[in-house]
Design a protein around this motif. Structure first.
Motif, PDB file in Angstrom:
ATOM      1  N   ASN A 282      43.963  33.240  25.382  1.00 16.47           N
ATOM      2  CA  ASN A 282      44.602  34.398  24.979  1.00 16.47           C
ATOM      3  C   ASN A 282      45.794  34.768  25.542  1.00 16.47           C
ATOM      4  O   ASN A 282      45.834  35.035  26.801  1.00 16.47           O
ATOM      5  CB  ASN A 282      43.468  35.468  24.915  1.00 16.47           C
TER       6      ASN A 282
ATOM      7  N   ARG B 165      50.031  37.300  43.924  1.00 14.32           N
ATOM      8  CA  ARG B 165      48.994  38.365  44.485  1.00 14.32           C
ATOM      9  C   ARG B 165      48.957  37.963  45.927  1.00 14.32           C
ATOM     10  O   ARG B 165      49.545  36.774  46.407  1.00 14.32           O
ATOM     11  CB  ARG B 165      47.638  38.165  43.900  1.00 14.32           C
TER      12      ARG B 165
ATOM     13  N   THR C 264      36.118  30.665  53.660  1.00 16.00           N
ATOM     14  CA  THR C 264      34.791  30.922  53.415  1.00 16.00           C
ATOM     15  C   THR C 264      34.616  30.952  51.789  1.00 16.00           C
ATOM     16  O   THR C 264      35.719  31.502  51.040  1.00 16.00           O
ATOM     17  CB  THR C 264      34.478  32.466  53.617  1.00 16.00           C
TER      18      THR C 264
ATOM     19  N   LYS D 159      46.982  27.077  41.933  1.00 17.78           N
ATOM     20  CA  LYS D 159      45.829  27.128  42.295  1.00 17.78           C
ATOM     21  C   LYS D 159      45.806  27.062  43.674  1.00 17.78           C
ATOM     22  O   LYS D 159      46.343  26.394  44.397  1.00 17.78           O
ATOM     23  CB  LYS D 159      44.876  26.146  41.741  1.00 17.78           C
ATOM     24  N   GLU D 160      44.793  27.792  44.277  1.00 15.29           N
ATOM     25  CA  GLU D 160      44.610  27.615  45.747  1.00 15.29           C
ATOM     26  C   GLU D 160      43.935  26.433  46.142  1.00 15.29           C
ATOM     27  O   GLU D 160      43.075  25.893  45.656  1.00 15.29           O
ATOM     28  CB  GLU D 160      43.682  28.866  46.296  1.00 15.29           C
TER      29      GLU D 160
ATOM     30  N   SER E 158      36.289  39.648  24.143  1.00 16.90           N
ATOM     31  CA  SER E 158      37.632  38.975  24.346  1.00 16.90           C
ATOM     32  C   SER E 158      37.918  38.991  26.065  1.00 16.90           C
ATOM     33  O   SER E 158      37.592  39.604  26.784  1.00 16.90           O
ATOM     34  CB  SER E 158      38.666  39.807  23.760  1.00 16.90           C
ATOM     35  N   GLU E 159      38.640  37.677  26.046  1.00 16.82           N
ATOM     36  CA  GLU E 159      38.884  37.325  27.614  1.00 16.82           C
ATOM     37  C   GLU E 159      39.819  38.500  28.016  1.00 16.82           C
ATOM     38  O   GLU E 159      40.858  39.014  27.497  1.00 16.82           O
ATOM     39  CB  GLU E 159      39.564  36.090  27.593  1.00 16.82           C
ATOM     40  N   VAL E 160      39.555  38.828  29.447  1.00 16.19           N
ATOM     41  CA  VAL E 160      40.664  39.872  29.950  1.00 16.19           C
ATOM     42  C   VAL E 160      40.881  39.405  31.249  1.00 16.19           C
ATOM     43  O   VAL E 160      40.391  38.514  31.976  1.00 16.19           O
ATOM     44  CB  VAL E 160      39.921  41.372  30.200  1.00 16.19           C
ATOM     45  N   SER E 161      42.157  40.167  31.718  1.00 14.70           N
ATOM     46  CA  SER E 161      42.557  39.964  33.139  1.00 14.70           C
ATOM     47  C   SER E 161      42.460  40.971  33.928  1.00 14.70           C
ATOM     48  O   SER E 161      42.953  42.435  33.698  1.00 14.70           O
ATOM     49  CB  SER E 161      43.886  39.406  33.278  1.00 14.70           C
TER      50      SER E 161
ATOM     51  N   LYS F  45      44.594  36.694  52.156  1.00 16.45           N
ATOM     52  CA  LYS F  45      44.559  36.502  53.744  1.00 16.45           C
ATOM     53  C   LYS F  45      44.473  35.140  54.062  1.00 16.45           C
ATOM     54  O   LYS F  45      43.789  34.437  53.599  1.00 16.45           O
ATOM     55  CB  LYS F  45      43.323  37.252  54.252  1.00 16.45           C
ATOM     56  N   ARG F  46      45.276  34.991  55.171  1.00 16.77           N
ATOM     57  CA  ARG F  46      45.184  33.636  55.648  1.00 16.77           C
ATOM     58  C   ARG F  46      44.223  33.606  56.817  1.00 16.77           C
ATOM     59  O   ARG F  46      43.876  34.620  57.458  1.00 16.77           O
ATOM     60  CB  ARG F  46      46.584  33.262  56.608  1.00 16.77           C
ATOM     61  N   ASP F  47      43.483  32.536  56.859  1.00 14.76           N
ATOM     62  CA  ASP F  47      42.499  32.158  58.313  1.00 14.76           C
ATOM     63  C   ASP F  47      42.688  31.355  59.100  1.00 14.76           C
ATOM     64  O   ASP F  47      43.244  30.162  58.715  1.00 14.76           O
ATOM     65  CB  ASP F  47      41.323  31.807  57.189  1.00 14.76           C
TER      66      ASP F  47
ATOM     67  N   LYS G 258      35.605  32.372  44.101  1.00 13.59           N
ATOM     68  CA  LYS G 258      36.604  33.447  44.976  1.00 13.59           C
ATOM     69  C   LYS G 258      36.316  32.871  46.454  1.00 13.59           C
ATOM     70  O   LYS G 258      35.159  32.827  46.736  1.00 13.59           O
ATOM     71  CB  LYS G 258      36.388  34.792  44.979  1.00 13.59           C
ATOM     72  N   THR G 259      37.509  32.581  46.892  1.00  9.66           N
ATOM     73  CA  THR G 259      37.275  32.021  48.119  1.00  9.66           C
ATOM     74  C   THR G 259      38.350  32.940  49.452  1.00  9.66           C
ATOM     75  O   THR G 259      39.096  33.607  48.779  1.00  9.66           O
ATOM     76  CB  THR G 259      38.012  30.652  48.623  1.00  9.66           C
ATOM     77  N   PHE G 260      37.787  33.282  50.459  1.00  8.52           N
ATOM     78  CA  PHE G 260      38.617  33.876  51.578  1.00  8.52           C
ATOM     79  C   PHE G 260      38.990  32.951  52.760  1.00  8.52           C
ATOM     80  O   PHE G 260      38.066  32.670  53.257  1.00  8.52           O
ATOM     81  CB  PHE G 260      37.816  35.043  52.257  1.00  8.52           C
ATOM     82  N   GLY G 261      40.077  32.515  52.661  1.00  8.92           N
ATOM     83  CA  GLY G 261      40.515  31.230  53.869  1.00  8.92           C
ATOM     84  C   GLY G 261      39.634  30.289  53.356  1.00  8.92           C
ATOM     85  O   GLY G 261      39.368  29.612  52.345  1.00  8.92           O
TER      86      GLY G 261
ATOM     87  N   ARG H 146      43.573  43.237  36.867  1.00  8.55           N
ATOM     88  CA  ARG H 146      44.322  42.937  37.892  1.00  8.55           C
ATOM     89  C   ARG H 146      44.161  44.069  38.911  1.00  8.55           C
ATOM     90  O   ARG H 146      44.689  44.035  40.223  1.00  8.55           O
ATOM     91  CB  ARG H 146      45.618  42.975  37.623  1.00  8.55           C
TER      92      ARG H 146
ATOM     93  N   VAL I 276      45.978  37.341  28.144  1.00 11.30           N
ATOM     94  CA  VAL I 276      45.267  37.287  29.435  1.00 11.30           C
ATOM     95  C   VAL I 276      46.322  36.504  30.471  1.00 11.30           C
ATOM     96  O   VAL I 276      46.417  35.326  30.597  1.00 11.30           O
ATOM     97  CB  VAL I 276      44.168  36.530  29.253  1.00 11.30           C
ATOM     98  N   ARG I 277      47.004  37.150  31.255  1.00 10.22           N
ATOM     99  CA  ARG I 277      47.875  36.739  32.110  1.00 10.22           C
ATOM    100  C   ARG I 277      47.440  37.084  33.654  1.00 10.22           C
ATOM    101  O   ARG I 277      46.993  38.084  33.845  1.00 10.22           O
ATOM    102  CB  ARG I 277      49.371  37.437  32.001  1.00 10.22           C
TER     103      ARG I 277
ATOM    104  N   TYR J 132      41.025  39.669  42.720  1.00  9.55           N
ATOM    105  CA  TYR J 132      41.281  38.794  41.547  1.00  9.55           C
ATOM    106  C   TYR J 132      40.627  37.342  41.937  1.00  9.55           C
ATOM    107  O   TYR J 132      40.905  36.826  42.747  1.00  9.55           O
ATOM    108  CB  TYR J 132      42.754  38.566  41.261  1.00  9.55           C
ATOM    109  N   PRO J 133      39.752  37.064  40.719  1.00  9.95           N
ATOM    110  CA  PRO J 133      39.232  35.747  40.895  1.00  9.95           C
ATOM    111  C   PRO J 133      40.111  34.543  41.149  1.00  9.95           C
ATOM    112  O   PRO J 133      41.264  34.572  40.574  1.00  9.95           O
ATOM    113  CB  PRO J 133      38.308  35.461  39.711  1.00  9.95           C
ATOM    114  N   ASP J 134      39.877  33.460  41.885  1.00  7.51           N
ATOM    115  CA  ASP J 134      40.541  32.221  42.265  1.00  7.51           C
ATOM    116  C   ASP J 134      40.360  31.492  40.766  1.00  7.51           C
ATOM    117  O   ASP J 134      41.427  30.858  40.372  1.00  7.51           O
ATOM    118  CB  ASP J 134      40.275  31.468  43.309  1.00  7.51           C
ATOM    119  N   ALA J 135      39.258  31.265  40.083  1.00  7.01           N
ATOM    120  CA  ALA J 135      39.008  30.616  38.982  1.00  7.01           C
ATOM    121  C   ALA J 135      38.010  31.141  38.214  1.00  7.01           C
ATOM    122  O   ALA J 135      37.349  32.120  38.563  1.00  7.01           O
ATOM    123  CB  ALA J 135      38.819  29.246  39.368  1.00  7.01           C
TER     124      ALA J 135
ATOM    125  N   PRO K 289      48.076  38.030  37.442  1.00  4.53           N
ATOM    126  CA  PRO K 289      49.051  38.567  38.038  1.00  4.53           C
ATOM    127  C   PRO K 289      50.257  37.628  38.386  1.00  4.53           C
ATOM    128  O   PRO K 289      49.909  36.398  38.823  1.00  4.53           O
ATOM    129  CB  PRO K 289      48.557  39.531  39.099  1.00  4.53           C
TER     130      PRO K 289
END
Lengths: 365, 512
Positions: A2, A11, B20, A362-363, B69-72, A14-16, B15-18, B74, A5-6, B58-61, A8
């Motif tokens: 869609n 964004r 983790t 992608k990260e 319907s697909e949404v984002s 945090k760095r680790d 979703k990842t944090f560093g 933010r 659906v963008r 915000y999810p990484d993937a 952002p």
């Protein structure tokens, strides 16, 4: 997918555990960027070759051996104040009163030099000034600390107002010690006898300043990092409730720490009078009590990092003075360069802690 | 399409944090007219997953579909526009404003603000679902449960029809919990989708229609609540079979260790917090303290620990070896410990009082021991080995002992605090809400630790909020009501209903 659906556009994540060399790399890049932006500003506003301007700045700070030593001396002065502020800020005590503590230390030193200059040998004069100036600074630091500990007064306002008291006291003393009469300055104290001046060491006039401040810096590093009192300071700074829970007397720690902080700032006054200008005036502190706050915070209270930051700030100041006189500019142009550089260095901390993820990237896993 | 009925579908969310991984390819459906429990241990990624629905992260993937319907999403604003509202564990209210002002805060409107219309609309919502809110009441005047109600109304006022509640019952009394559940059922019957994040099994069983389980950031499975049972859910959550019985060995040779007599405490405003409280805590015994929140438990423990100004009464400590009595009132914690009173205290506020969040594990272990020795320098070696030992023995999940404690999850923070307090070889161990916010596995570790201390002859005082646990774990239960002792009952054979009555009324039914 869609089209509405963008992701952002950008964004923040945090760095680790960033490797410390990469942190320094980011800081270096920010410095280079700052120089580049300053170059554009210089060219756009005053139509000068930025490289020549930078060369002039270097010239101003390190152009001759004398200049280099003056730069070093002033760096040590700045470092000394930063070292003094470190324990207070580590305890989250907002000591904005270094300016006043320096002045009071300076007055104490000047008084010793004026009243005892002819009756004591140099070593005794220096020792007395050392002790008296640190006691004077300590008192100036303890007063707001006592009221904070006892009555919960706001230390930011209190220390700030203590500065004005110190400035007025200095004006009074300048009038008292006026020399020659009618000049409204104290003039150079003991100009003939040089009594109570820092003696030359290893053939260098300012060697004693350097040694004194480096000893202070190393001791403070050890004190904050390894001593029991240093540990108490960090617990009180992080959480007063935890400190109470564990039986640390918060009041005592506040008063004791401000005594140390004030004493070292008082010593900076001793350095300024005995070790540099040999006079006292309301501009003896010259705003350095405020600038040193940046030194202490940017270094995160690590006194060795403070050396670098103090050196950078003093270099900028000297360079700014040089380009102001060489190109007939007023202060503002050079202050802008200082501002740009500080802005970038402060901003680099953000990129050390966080990074930006742009859309579509992608990260890395 | 498979998700035709589902109002929200989350697909392959990561979703990842560093380094983790908080969520790894999680798929979840949320249906209208249904209460879904999101179940999982501490740090299993429940809150993170829901934060992505409410626009905090915000999810990484992965993809999110709302109504097909697909949404984002933010920002929280995007979430509100989609009708998603989340009630966080820590309330986000402005204390000095009234309920109504908080509710409309940040909402667009025209130039003139008509509070009458706002109040009316709020009261409408309240009567529809059975809330009890005074729109004009200031937040600082409210109890925790009232604040939570305001948060829920705030979300409904903005027209949310998908509600997410993050551990809503952690701070509520049993009565308040029942009230909340009734409201949530009303919302479900009104066709709203409700998600509650929890790790309390009996709540899942009581309230929800469906339960989804996460473990270590991964989606494990979902079940219809009435087709499953506590044991099965625990196994899914923990990944292995866990026994749900709390051991209660018989106390060995109990002797008074702490004797409190006629203790009266007032707070700064002069309000009586404790009134003429007398009891004894015995060695080799777990003394439970029950009571609704704010009935003086905190003041009681802090008085014993030397942190509270006491008006009158006495607290004496009886030395197990010499039998000598030591008066604790009027002494600060440091004096108490130099007198040889081995008192350990696990306070309610772990990161604000028991530990320093920004310090690493070693430095936190040092809090108790840094004064040892005559040297001016603090010894960091023994705290470091203590930190390593606690991490090993209590299975603390941490990247290392140099990690700041605040980065750890609630259960691990608590293990570190309890581990440190036990390492002091106490003769009295006081704990306040030791298992609050902890998952099953960690809770049972804590119960075991308390029992071990009890068997060593330590006098354990356990302030708890979960009556079921109090009744199963404690040898005796002291019930406080409004700062007074409502009764002391033996833990074995105590009746939950009776204890509940004594919590709200002095002496229970009989004590009228």
């Amino acid at each position: 997918m869609n089209p509405k659906v963008r992701e952002p556009f950008v964004r923040i994540t945090k760095r680790d555990g960033l490797a410390s060399w990469r942190g320094w790399l980011i800081r270096l890049i920010s410095l280079i960027l700052a120089l580049a932006v300053s170059a554009i500003v210089i060219y756009a506003m005053i139509k000068l070759n930025p490289l020549k301007v930078y060369a002039a700045m270097w010239e101003g700070a390190f152009g001759s051996e004398k200049r280099s030593w003056v730069t070093l001396r002033d760096t040590m002065m700045m470092l000394c104040i930063g070292v003094g502020l470190a324990p207070a800020f580590k305890m989250r005590f907002w000591n904005i009163g270094a300016e006043g503590q320096i002045l009071i230390g300076g007055i104490a030193t000047a008084a010793v030099l004026i009243y005892c200059g002819n009756s004591m040998p140099t070593w005794a004069l220096l020792l007395t000034s050392f002790v008296v100036s640190s006691i004077a600074g300590a008192i100036w630091g303890v007063v707001p600390a006592f009221f904070k500990a006892r009555f919960g007064t706001n230390e930011t306002l209190f220390t700030l107002m203590m500065n004005y008291v110190a400035i007025q006291l200095t004006s009074y003393c300048v009038a008292l010690w006026e020399n020659p009469f009618g000049s409204n300055t104290v003039g150079v104290i003991n100009q003939q006898t040089r009594a109570g001046w820092f003696p030359s060491l290893l053939g260098q006039q300012y060697m004693l300043n350097v040694i004194l401040v480096l000893v202070l810096a190393v001791s403070m590093y050890i004190y904050l990092r390894y001593s029991k009192q240093g540990y108490e300071i960090s617990v009180v700074g992080e959480s007063e409730r935890t400190a109470r829970y564990i039986g640390i007397s918060v009041r005592r720690v506040i008063v004791r720490t401000m005594m140390i902080s004030g004493a070292i700032c008082g010593l900076a006054g001793f350095l300024a009078v005995s070790g540099a200008s040999h006079t006292i005036s309301t501009s003896t502190a010259g705003g350095r009590g405020f600038t040193a706050i940046i030194v202490a915070w940017l270094a995160k209270f690590n006194t060795f990092v403070m050396i670098l930051i103090a050196a950078l700030l003093v270099f900028l100041e000297k360079g700014a003075m040089q380009i102001a006189s060489q190109y007939n500019l007023n202060d503002f142009a050079s202050q802008m360069i200082t501002g740009i550089i500080l802005f970038f260095i402060l901003g680099s901390e953000f990129f050390i802690n966080y990074r930006l993820v742009f859309r579509g990237k992608k990260e890395a896993k | 399409m498979e998700g035709a009925k589902a109002t929200v579908c989350m697909r392959e969310i990561t979703k990842t944090f560093g380094s983790t991984v908080a969520n790894n390819c999680v798929c979840l459906d949320i249906n209208k007219g249904e209460i879904l429990s999101l179940l999982g241990e501490n740090g299993s990624g429940k809150t993170t997953l829901m934060n992505m629905l409410s626009g905090i992260y915000y999810p990484d993937a992965g993809q999110i579909f709302v109504n097909g319907s697909e949404v984002s999403i933010r920002s929280p604003k995007d979430a509100f526009e989609l009708g998603i509202g989340m009630i966080h564990q820590h309330f986000k209210l402005v204390d000095v404003l009234s309920a109504a002002e908080n509710i409309i805060l940040g909402m667009p409107g025209n130039g003139r603000l008509d509070m009458k219309v706002v109040n009316e609309k709020i009261l409408n919502i309240c009567s529809l679902y059975g809330f009890d809110v005074d729109p004009k009441q200031k937040i600082y005047d409210m109890s925790v449960s009232q604040k939570q109600t305001v948060e829920i109304v705030k979300v409904l006022y903005r027209g949310a029809d998908i509600l997410i509640l993050d551990e809503p019952t952690a701070v509520l009394t049993p009565q308040e919990t029942d009230k909340l559940f009734a409201v949530l059922r009303n919302m479900r019957n009104d066709g709203k989708a409700v998600v509650i994040i929890t790790h309390k099994l009996h709540e899942v069983e009581e309230l929800s229609d469906r339960v989804a389980v996460l473990r270590h950031g991964q989606y494990i499975g979902e079940m219809v609540t009435k087709d499953t049972n506590a044991a099965e859910m625990t196994n899914m959550m923990v990944g292995r079979t866990v026994s749900l019985n709390i051991a209660r060995p018989e106390p060995k040779d109990p002797k008074p260790r702490i004797v409190v007599d006629g203790l009266t405490v007032r707070d700064i405003d002069g309000v009586k917090k404790l009134s003429n409280v007398s009891f004894a805590a015995n060695s080799g015994e777990i003394l439970g303290i029950a009571g609704i929140s704010g009935c003086g438990q905190r003041e009681l423990l802090e008085s014993i620990a030397g942190l509270q100004l006491v008006e009158s009464g006495s607290i004496s400590y009886i030395d197990p070896e010499t039998g000598k009595q030591v008066e604790l009132i009027g002494k600060d914690p440091r004096t108490i410990s130099t007198l040889g009173v081995a008192l350990s205290f696990v306070p309610e506020d772990r990161l604000g009082m028991g530990l320093v969040g920004n310090m690493d594990l070693t430095d936190n272990m040092m809090l108790r021991s840094f004064r040892r020795g005559k040297s001016m320098f603090a010894d960091r070696k023994s705290p470091r080995s203590l930190a390593e030992r606690v991490v090993n023995e209590l299975e603390v999940v941490t990247p290392g002992i140099t990690t700041p404690v605040r980065r750890l999850s609630g259960g691990n923070v608590q293990k570190i605090l309890v581990g440190r307090e036990i390492a002091c070889a106490p003769t009295v161990l006081m704990t306040a809400y030791a298992v609050r916010g902890l998952d099953i596995n960690s809770s049972y570790t804590i119960y075991d630790l308390l029992n071990q201390q009890k068997e060593k002859g330590v006098a354990v005082i356990y302030v708890g909020e979960d009556l079921d646990v109090l009744l199963e774990l404690c040898d005796r239960i002291l019930i406080l009501c409004g700062g007074e002792v409502s009764g002391i009952v033996p833990g074995r054979g105590a009746n939950k209903r009776e204890v509940g009555m004594m919590m709200t009324k002095l002496g229970g039914e009989a004590g009228k």
